[in-house]
Design a protein around this motif. Structure first.
Motif, PDB file in Angstrom:
ATOM      1  N   GLN A 105     123.639 -54.629 128.616  1.00  0.00           N
ATOM      2  CA  GLN A 105     123.548 -54.743 130.065  1.00  0.00           C
ATOM      3  C   GLN A 105     124.447 -53.723 130.746  1.00  0.00           C
ATOM      4  OE1 GLN A 105     121.321 -56.790 131.898  1.00  0.00           O
ATOM      5  NE2 GLN A 105     121.985 -55.221 133.330  1.00  0.00           N
ATOM      6  N   THR A 106     125.641 -53.542 130.219  1.00  0.00           N
ATOM      7  CA  THR A 106     126.557 -52.535 130.751  1.00  0.00           C
ATOM      8  C   THR A 106     125.951 -51.141 130.621  1.00  0.00           C
ATOM      9  OG1 THR A 106     128.468 -53.914 130.199  1.00  0.00           O
ATOM     10  CG2 THR A 106     128.888 -51.568 130.535  1.00  0.00           C
TER      11      THR A 106
ATOM     12  N   ASP B  45     123.108 -50.710 133.145  1.00  0.00           N
ATOM     13  CA  ASP B  45     123.638 -50.479 134.490  1.00  0.00           C
ATOM     14  C   ASP B  45     124.070 -49.023 134.657  1.00  0.00           C
ATOM     15  OD1 ASP B  45     123.186 -53.154 135.004  1.00  0.00           O
ATOM     16  OD2 ASP B  45     125.293 -53.751 134.774  1.00  0.00           O
ATOM     17  N   ALA B  46     124.743 -48.480 133.645  1.00  0.00           N
ATOM     18  CA  ALA B  46     125.188 -47.084 133.696  1.00  0.00           C
ATOM     19  C   ALA B  46     123.988 -46.142 133.673  1.00  0.00           C
ATOM     20  CB  ALA B  46     126.130 -46.783 132.526  1.00  0.00           C
TER      21      ALA B  46
ATOM     22  N   ASP C  41     125.652 -58.264 126.317  1.00  0.00           N
ATOM     23  CA  ASP C  41     126.602 -57.823 127.345  1.00  0.00           C
ATOM     24  C   ASP C  41     126.773 -56.302 127.300  1.00  0.00           C
ATOM     25  OD1 ASP C  41     126.946 -60.455 128.094  1.00  0.00           O
ATOM     26  OD2 ASP C  41     128.909 -60.686 127.124  1.00  0.00           O
ATOM     27  N   GLY C  42     126.892 -55.758 126.096  1.00  0.00           N
ATOM     28  CA  GLY C  42     127.044 -54.308 125.954  1.00  0.00           C
ATOM     29  C   GLY C  42     125.806 -53.555 126.418  1.00  0.00           C
TER      30      GLY C  42
END
Length: 126
Positions: free
Chosen positions: A97-98, A101-102, A94-95
């Protein structure tokens, strides 16, 4: 353990409860054998439906975090190392993926991302 809910987060309330309780178990805040509030008490304290708290507890039980004993309540189960690893891997994914995205929004490429990650890892080991 304190559960904080947000109606504006876009995450269902039962999922917020489940995630916060699971995190408390994984972090050791809730130790093996600890009693959780009853479904009714938690629903009353959070001012939400009993159905919502029941769903959260059902999913926590299915995930191996808690066991419910009819007439006695819900208790934290011993941590299964495979379960702990799976949950931590999910948090890492999850981290990442974040971060990806950034990075896309910032126009960073693969090599720049690898450099950033290597830099963070080296800083951590110093």
């Amino acid at each position: 353990m304190r559960v904080v809910l947000s109606n504006s987060s876009g995450v269902p309330l039962y999922q917020q409860i489940k995630d916060q309780v699971a995190l408390a178990v994984l972090s050791g805040e809730l130790a093996e054998g600890s009693a959780l509030p009853s479904v009714r008490a938690l629903a009353r304290d959070l001012r939400i439906s009993i159905i919502t708290t029941t769903r959260a507890y059902t999913e926590l039980a299915a995930g191996g975090f808690i066991a419910t004993v009819p007439g006695k309540g819900a208790y934290v189960l011993p941590l299964d190392s495979a379960l702990v690893r799976e949950q931590l891997l999910r948090q890492v994914e999850d981290g990442l993926q974040t971060a990806l995205d950034a990075a896309r929004r910032a126009g960073l490429g693969r090599e720049e991302l690898i450099e950033l990650l290597d830099g963070l890892l080296q800083t951590e080991h110093c």
